[in-house]
Design an enzyme around this catalytic site. Structure first.
Site, PDB file in Angstrom:
ATOM      1  N   CYS A  34       0.821  -1.216   0.000  1.00  0.00           N
ATOM      2  CA  CYS A  34       0.000   0.000   0.000  1.00  0.00           C
ATOM      3  C   CYS A  34       0.850   1.258   0.000  1.00  0.00           C
ATOM      4  O   CYS A  34       0.348   2.349  -0.246  1.00  0.00           O
ATOM      5  CB  CYS A  34      -0.932   0.009   1.208  1.00  0.00           C
ATOM      6  SG  CYS A  34      -0.055   0.037   2.780  1.00  0.00           S
ATOM      7  N   CYS A 103      -2.468  -3.136   8.471  1.00  0.00           N
ATOM      8  CA  CYS A 103      -2.189  -1.816   9.047  1.00  0.00           C
ATOM      9  C   CYS A 103      -1.749  -1.969  10.499  1.00  0.00           C
ATOM     10  O   CYS A 103      -0.843  -1.267  10.955  1.00  0.00           O
ATOM     11  CB  CYS A 103      -3.422  -0.926   8.964  1.00  0.00           C
ATOM     12  SG  CYS A 103      -4.260  -1.007   7.367  1.00  0.00           S
TER      13      CYS A 103
HETATM   14 FE1  FES Z   1      -1.589   0.003   4.305  1.00  0.00          FE
HETATM   15 FE2  FES Z   1      -3.353   0.734   5.979  1.00  0.00          FE
HETATM   16  S1  FES Z   1      -3.674   0.435   3.867  1.00  0.00           S
HETATM   17  S2  FES Z   1      -1.264   0.547   6.345  1.00  0.00           S
END
Ligand code: FES
Length: 139
Positions: A34, A103
């Site tokens: 991400c 996360c």
């Molecule tokens: Fe990657 Fe939350 S989407 S840390």
């Protein structure tokens, strides 16, 4: 699954935001998937975490988990802080949607990386703490 009220609270009013000038240990980690980056600062005296703060460039759940993780480690010994795992953080937040589990993993890794940094700087070993993996998003 929706975000819990606690997640929303820690996202909207994150605790312990900011850099720490005189940190005893700093850990920066990133998630390649991400692209989110998290940095945790710890102030440690006599083996006890007396202050913690963070800077997170990431999603709402990353902000909420760093906020909760820094809250949870304050007042704990470095050994106790190892029990602040991604699961413990997610639980304290009332759960996270499955796609957001990573996360909270980032929060655990940032915490452990800051503890590792502290241990390295002080030439000590923290039982149960392993060297964090290099993260490509450090720079
Ligand atoms: Fe990657 Fe939350 S989407 S840390």
């Amino acid at each position: 699954m929706e975000y819990s009220e606690k997640v929303m609270d820690h996202f909207i009013n994150p605790r312990n935001v900011g850099e720490m000038e005189d940190a005893s240990g700093v850990g920066t980690v990133g998630n390649v998937q991400c692209g989110d980056i998290m940095r945790v600062y710890l102030k440690i005296e006599g083996g006890v975490i007396i202050d913690a703060s963070f800077k997170t460039f990431g999603c709402g759940a990353a902000v909420a988990t760093s906020s909760m993780a820094t809250e949870m480690v304050k007042g704990k010994t470095v050994e106790e802080a190892l029990k602040v795992t991604n699961k413990a953080v997610a639980e304290a937040l009332g759960g996270l949607p499955a796609v957001k589990a990573h996360c909270s993993v980032l929060a655990e890794e940032a915490l452990q990386s800051a503890l590792w940094d502290y241990a390295q700087k002080n030439g000590i070993e923290i039982e149960g703490l392993e060297e964090p993996k290099e993260t490509p998003h450090e720079h």
